[in-house]
Design a protein around this motif. Structure first.
Motif, PDB file in Angstrom:
ATOM      1  N   ARG A 138       0.634  -1.007   0.228  1.00 52.39           N
ATOM      2  CA  ARG A 138      -0.047   0.132  -0.033  1.00 52.39           C
ATOM      3  C   ARG A 138       0.892   1.329  -0.096  1.00 52.39           C
ATOM      4  O   ARG A 138       2.013   1.309   0.516  1.00 52.39           O
ATOM      5  CB  ARG A 138      -0.793   0.170   1.104  1.00 52.39           C
ATOM      6  CG  ARG A 138      -1.927  -1.176   1.182  1.00 52.39           C
ATOM      7  CD  ARG A 138      -2.655  -1.340   2.377  1.00 52.39           C
ATOM      8  NE  ARG A 138      -3.479   0.182   2.522  1.00 52.39           N
ATOM      9  CZ  ARG A 138      -4.345   0.368   3.698  1.00 52.39           C
ATOM     10  NH1 ARG A 138      -4.216  -0.418   4.734  1.00 52.39           N
ATOM     11  NH2 ARG A 138      -5.007   1.673   3.569  1.00 52.39           N
ATOM     12  N   SER A 139       0.391   2.238  -0.653  1.00 54.96           N
ATOM     13  CA  SER A 139       1.248   3.484  -0.707  1.00 54.96           C
ATOM     14  C   SER A 139       1.144   4.242   0.574  1.00 54.96           C
ATOM     15  O   SER A 139       0.001   4.403   1.322  1.00 54.96           O
ATOM     16  CB  SER A 139       0.641   4.691  -1.807  1.00 54.96           C
ATOM     17  OG  SER A 139      -0.509   4.496  -1.863  1.00 54.96           O
ATOM     18  N   HIS A 140       2.204   4.795   1.000  1.00 52.28           N
ATOM     19  CA  HIS A 140       2.423   5.413   2.151  1.00 52.28           C
ATOM     20  C   HIS A 140       2.027   6.975   1.853  1.00 52.28           C
ATOM     21  O   HIS A 140       3.177   7.504   1.122  1.00 52.28           O
ATOM     22  CB  HIS A 140       3.401   5.312   2.982  1.00 52.28           C
ATOM     23  CG  HIS A 140       3.559   3.998   3.283  1.00 52.28           C
ATOM     24  ND1 HIS A 140       2.939   3.447   4.302  1.00 52.28           N
ATOM     25  CD2 HIS A 140       4.349   2.883   2.724  1.00 52.28           C
ATOM     26  CE1 HIS A 140       3.154   2.027   4.743  1.00 52.28           C
ATOM     27  NE2 HIS A 140       4.241   1.788   3.651  1.00 52.28           N
ATOM     28  N   LEU A 141       1.149   7.808   2.262  1.00 49.82           N
ATOM     29  CA  LEU A 141       0.835   9.042   1.803  1.00 49.82           C
ATOM     30  C   LEU A 141       1.991  10.133   2.510  1.00 49.82           C
ATOM     31  O   LEU A 141       2.272  11.062   1.897  1.00 49.82           O
ATOM     32  CB  LEU A 141      -0.599   9.549   2.146  1.00 49.82           C
ATOM     33  CG  LEU A 141      -1.793   8.784   1.444  1.00 49.82           C
ATOM     34  CD1 LEU A 141      -2.933   9.186   1.976  1.00 49.82           C
ATOM     35  CD2 LEU A 141      -1.671   8.930  -0.011  1.00 49.82           C
ATOM     36  N   LEU A 142       2.132   9.735   3.848  1.00 51.80           N
ATOM     37  CA  LEU A 142       3.272  10.593   4.473  1.00 51.80           C
ATOM     38  C   LEU A 142       4.454  10.749   3.787  1.00 51.80           C
ATOM     39  O   LEU A 142       5.303  11.529   3.775  1.00 51.80           O
ATOM     40  CB  LEU A 142       3.302  10.316   5.791  1.00 51.80           C
ATOM     41  CG  LEU A 142       2.002  10.419   6.824  1.00 51.80           C
ATOM     42  CD1 LEU A 142       1.993  10.058   8.182  1.00 51.80           C
ATOM     43  CD2 LEU A 142       1.727  11.896   6.725  1.00 51.80           C
ATOM     44  N   THR A 144       4.946  10.363   0.511  1.00 54.44           N
ATOM     45  CA  THR A 144       4.672  11.075  -0.615  1.00 54.44           C
ATOM     46  C   THR A 144       4.622  12.553  -0.547  1.00 54.44           C
ATOM     47  O   THR A 144       5.291  13.335  -1.086  1.00 54.44           O
ATOM     48  CB  THR A 144       3.636  10.477  -1.432  1.00 54.44           C
ATOM     49  OG1 THR A 144       3.691   9.210  -1.598  1.00 54.44           O
ATOM     50  CG2 THR A 144       3.476  11.443  -2.846  1.00 54.44           C
ATOM     51  N   GLU A 145       3.946  12.901   0.607  1.00 53.76           N
ATOM     52  CA  GLU A 145       3.671  14.233   0.785  1.00 53.76           C
ATOM     53  C   GLU A 145       3.696  14.663   2.418  1.00 53.76           C
ATOM     54  O   GLU A 145       2.714  13.936   2.871  1.00 53.76           O
ATOM     55  CB  GLU A 145       2.472  15.008  -0.155  1.00 53.76           C
ATOM     56  CG  GLU A 145       2.525  16.334   0.158  1.00 53.76           C
ATOM     57  CD  GLU A 145       1.186  16.883  -0.735  1.00 53.76           C
ATOM     58  OE1 GLU A 145       1.051  18.124  -0.614  1.00 53.76           O
ATOM     59  OE2 GLU A 145       0.515  16.292  -1.143  1.00 53.76           O
ATOM     60  N   ARG A 146       4.450  15.278   3.067  1.00 52.90           N
ATOM     61  CA  ARG A 146       4.438  15.552   4.441  1.00 52.90           C
ATOM     62  C   ARG A 146       3.271  16.172   4.857  1.00 52.90           C
ATOM     63  O   ARG A 146       2.452  16.873   4.251  1.00 52.90           O
ATOM     64  CB  ARG A 146       5.645  16.336   4.882  1.00 52.90           C
ATOM     65  CG  ARG A 146       7.091  15.715   4.658  1.00 52.90           C
ATOM     66  CD  ARG A 146       8.145  16.528   5.022  1.00 52.90           C
ATOM     67  NE  ARG A 146       8.099  17.075   6.474  1.00 52.90           N
ATOM     68  CZ  ARG A 146       8.933  17.987   6.819  1.00 52.90           C
ATOM     69  NH1 ARG A 146       9.734  18.417   6.216  1.00 52.90           N
ATOM     70  NH2 ARG A 146       8.693  18.469   8.206  1.00 52.90           N
ATOM     71  N   PHE A 147       2.897  16.026   6.121  1.00 55.15           N
ATOM     72  CA  PHE A 147       1.401  16.457   6.523  1.00 55.15           C
ATOM     73  C   PHE A 147       1.399  17.981   6.639  1.00 55.15           C
ATOM     74  O   PHE A 147       0.304  18.591   6.354  1.00 55.15           O
ATOM     75  CB  PHE A 147       1.128  15.625   7.863  1.00 55.15           C
ATOM     76  CG  PHE A 147      -0.415  16.190   8.675  1.00 55.15           C
ATOM     77  CD1 PHE A 147      -1.206  15.535   8.384  1.00 55.15           C
ATOM     78  CD2 PHE A 147      -0.263  16.954   9.710  1.00 55.15           C
ATOM     79  CE1 PHE A 147      -2.610  15.795   8.727  1.00 55.15           C
ATOM     80  CE2 PHE A 147      -1.371  17.463  10.068  1.00 55.15           C
ATOM     81  CZ  PHE A 147      -2.658  16.921   9.726  1.00 55.15           C
ATOM     82  N   ASP A 148       2.631  18.566   7.400  1.00 53.89           N
ATOM     83  CA  ASP A 148       2.784  20.021   7.490  1.00 53.89           C
ATOM     84  C   ASP A 148       2.833  20.893   6.229  1.00 53.89           C
ATOM     85  O   ASP A 148       2.568  21.823   6.052  1.00 53.89           O
ATOM     86  CB  ASP A 148       3.781  20.348   8.411  1.00 53.89           C
ATOM     87  CG  ASP A 148       5.236  19.686   7.884  1.00 53.89           C
ATOM     88  OD1 ASP A 148       5.061  18.893   6.635  1.00 53.89           O
ATOM     89  OD2 ASP A 148       6.208  19.865   8.358  1.00 53.89           O
ATOM     90  N   HIS A 149       3.233  20.037   5.217  1.00 56.87           N
ATOM     91  CA  HIS A 149       3.144  20.566   3.709  1.00 56.87           C
ATOM     92  C   HIS A 149       1.810  20.805   3.140  1.00 56.87           C
ATOM     93  O   HIS A 149       1.689  21.273   2.071  1.00 56.87           O
ATOM     94  CB  HIS A 149       4.196  19.917   2.910  1.00 56.87           C
ATOM     95  CG  HIS A 149       5.526  20.118   3.206  1.00 56.87           C
ATOM     96  ND1 HIS A 149       6.501  19.534   2.523  1.00 56.87           N
ATOM     97  CD2 HIS A 149       6.387  21.041   4.122  1.00 56.87           C
ATOM     98  CE1 HIS A 149       7.817  20.009   3.269  1.00 56.87           C
ATOM     99  NE2 HIS A 149       7.531  20.869   4.073  1.00 56.87           N
ATOM    100  N   THR A 150       1.044  19.982   3.693  1.00 60.52           N
ATOM    101  CA  THR A 150      -0.467  19.850   3.052  1.00 60.52           C
ATOM    102  C   THR A 150      -1.468  20.535   3.822  1.00 60.52           C
ATOM    103  O   THR A 150      -2.479  21.048   3.497  1.00 60.52           O
ATOM    104  CB  THR A 150      -0.828  18.253   3.032  1.00 60.52           C
ATOM    105  OG1 THR A 150       0.104  17.508   2.345  1.00 60.52           O
ATOM    106  CG2 THR A 150      -2.239  18.311   2.390  1.00 60.52           C
ATOM    107  N   PHE A 151      -1.254  20.571   5.227  1.00 60.80           N
ATOM    108  CA  PHE A 151      -2.225  21.173   6.085  1.00 60.80           C
ATOM    109  C   PHE A 151      -1.095  22.209   6.965  1.00 60.80           C
ATOM    110  O   PHE A 151      -0.105  21.737   7.332  1.00 60.80           O
ATOM    111  CB  PHE A 151      -2.949  20.434   7.075  1.00 60.80           C
ATOM    112  CG  PHE A 151      -3.850  19.267   6.053  1.00 60.80           C
ATOM    113  CD1 PHE A 151      -5.092  19.545   5.978  1.00 60.80           C
ATOM    114  CD2 PHE A 151      -3.208  17.983   6.009  1.00 60.80           C
ATOM    115  CE1 PHE A 151      -5.805  18.696   4.839  1.00 60.80           C
ATOM    116  CE2 PHE A 151      -3.875  17.263   5.261  1.00 60.80           C
ATOM    117  CZ  PHE A 151      -5.460  17.328   4.740  1.00 60.80           C
TER     118      PHE A 151
END
Length: 532
Positions: A138-142, A144-151
């Motif tokens: 399964r793909s790990h979203l964190l 691919t894109e960090r949480f603080d860069h998204t929110f």
């Protein structure tokens, strides 16, 4: 100057007051084909020399290490250390092209999917190249894109990646996905099923699901090289465990799984043949009739086990574990293979309490396992009709008679119990109780006892029943012809039975008439004598 007294019993030579034993080797001893001083071998000399020269660091008078030992030296910071290259590093490697690897993966996938082919020499195969975990991870979203860069305050807005150029292409892609959508594969779909199942009305319906029973099952699975799942031929899919098959395929892929359709003597031949053909597409399947004196399928099963034993030449013997639902005949199959009673058997569930080893031959051992009820979401009626619980422990057996009457054909019910017609299950039980004479005080029918009798006949195979196998193209007409033939035979058997009963009744009436005539003659003779 020296006087030494040595007793006679002490056999030792004296040298200046010191005793020396005779069995101690002299200054020169012959070991490993060479003469070594002081009785040491070459290996001992090298080891002692290593301890003396390279095994100890050099210290000054104060005990400070001036020069380290052979493996205790250090280098100054910034010194570039190099390792001497060696051609032996690349001597045991193999190179394969991508096309050859893909072909190998396809062929190996076909072999692993075929239930009648076995992969030999598993340890020498590049198994890591066959699994391809990247396709299933399964793909790990964190990552691919960090949480603080998204929110949050440090959000980085990115332009969304779209595979379409305008709204028309987007609508077309949505319509295409709607056509390909399958609700069965959707894990997030709310099906209205509650998260928890309602508790069973009676405690007996939870039999075969305890931790002890599951522990016995996993003991048998872990100890077995070949696992035989015994199925009831009347309902193979109902007594089959998909959960356990997936566990063996995922966690125990090196173990062999076999299906054995027991109690095939209770079915028509064409039904057994089609069930064997259907189940053989997944795993090797054999039809079996467990009998100590006249077993069917015994030779085929023993020859198959011998073939599996030859696949493991590194082992002195292999273990074969028998698993399945309660009351499907696991212990009976073992007794049939041994041609004598080695396991306790009974036509009721729960006779086998724990696992046990039985020797079949020098290289094959059998393991009997208690019956396990797998979590399949069955209702209480299904549990009773599968033979999982004992009939005498059911509090209200009359509640499950309606299901028996729906599954068994009317001709067989009439032929078995002699009841011609009934309105519902209670009416049937009352008629059967009055016909068999099972009455309580006041002439009330004993419905509970009669219902237990019918359920016992169901579990022991006295009432003919079987689940229809899946049909293939062109098999529907053959199945209908076979069923029509079977129904005609049943009707003929019922008519013959009725004719025999009528003939017996007529004979009984004739005998009664003859007896009455004889009695009348005797009475008339007696009257004549009295008159005289």
């Amino acid at each position: 100057k020296y006087l030494v007294c040595v007793p006679f019993r002490h056999r030792a030579s004296t040298t200046m007051g010191k005793s020396v034993r005779k069995d101690k080797p002299g200054p020169l001893s012959k070991r490993d084909g060479e003469k070594q001083p002081f009785g040491r071998t070459k290996a001992t000399s090298r080891r002692l020399r290593m301890y003396r020269d390279a095994g100890k660091p050099v210290r000054n008078r104060k005990g400070i290490v001036v020069e380290g030992a052979e493996y205790q030296k250090w280098t100054a910071p910034g010194t570039q250390a190099r390792v001497e290259p060696n051609r032996k590093w690349f001597g045991n490697t193999r190179v394969v092209t991508q096309q050859a690897l893909q072909t190998f993966q396809e062929e190996m996938g076909k072999v692993k999917a075929d239930p009648y082919r076995v992969v030999m020499k598993r340890s020498k195969l590049p198994v890591s190249l066959l699994q391809e975990k990247a396709k299933h991870v399964r793909s790990h979203l964190l990552e691919t894109e960090r949480f603080d860069h998204t929110f949050g305050p440090k959000t980085r807005r990115k332009r969304p990646t779209l595979k379409v150029g305008d709204m028309s292409e987007l609508a077309a892609s949505v319509a295409d996905r709607e056509e390909k959508y399958a609700s069965d594969d959707d894990r997030d779909l709310d099906r209205g099923v509650p998260d928890s199942r309602p508790e069973a009305k009676e405690f007996i319906f939870s039999k075969g699901q305890s931790k002890r029973i599951w522990g016995e099952l996993y003991k048998v699975v872990d100890s077995s090289d070949v696992v035989i799942q015994v199925l009831d031929a009347r309902d193979p899919m109902g007594t089959r465990s998909k959960h356990l098959e997936q566990y063996l395929k995922k966690e125990k892929a090196h173990k062999h799984l076999i299906f054995v359709l027991n109690k095939c003597d209770l079915l028509p031949t064409w039904v057994t043949r089609r069930w064997v053909a259907h189940l053989s597409t997944e795993h090797p399947t054999l039809a079996f009739h467990a009998s100590v004196t006249n077993a069917f399928g015994k030779g085929a099963l023993i020859s198959l086990l011998r073939q599996f034993s030859k696949l493991h030449p590194e082992k002195k013997q292999i273990s074969v574990g028998f698993i399945g639902y309660p009351n499907v005949g696991k212990s009976s199959v073992i007794n049939a293979l041994r041609s004598k009673k080695v396991c306790n058997v009974a036509p009721i569930a729960g006779e086998t309490k724990c696992w046990q080893y039985i020797t079949l031959m020098r290289r094959i051992f059998l393991i009997d396992c208690p019956g396990v009820v797998y979590p399949a979401g069955d209702s209480e009626t299904d549990i009773v009709l599968k033979g999982v619980v004992r009939i005498e422990n059911i509090q209200n057996p009359e509640d499950y008679i309606q299901a028996v009457l729906e599954r068994v054909k009317v001709e067989y019910i009439r032929k078995m119990y002699g009841v011609e017609s009934w309105k519902d299950s209670l009416d049937f039980l009352e008629l059967l109780a009055r016909k068999s004479g099972r009455l309580l005080k006041g002439g009330e029918p004993d419905i509970s006892q009669v219902a237990r009798m019918v359920l016992n006949d169901w579990q022991r195979g006295k009432l003919p029943y079987y689940s229809k196998p899946p049909q293939k193209d062109g098999d529907g007409q053959k199945a209908e012809q076979a069923e029509a033939t079977e129904e005609a035979d049943a009707k003929e058997g019922g008519e013959d039975a009725a004719e025999e009963e009528e003939a017996e009744d007529e004979e009984a009436e004739d005998e009664e008439a003859e007896d009455e005539e004889a009695e009348d003659e005797d009475n008339s003779d007696d009257e004549d004598e009295d008159m005289e």
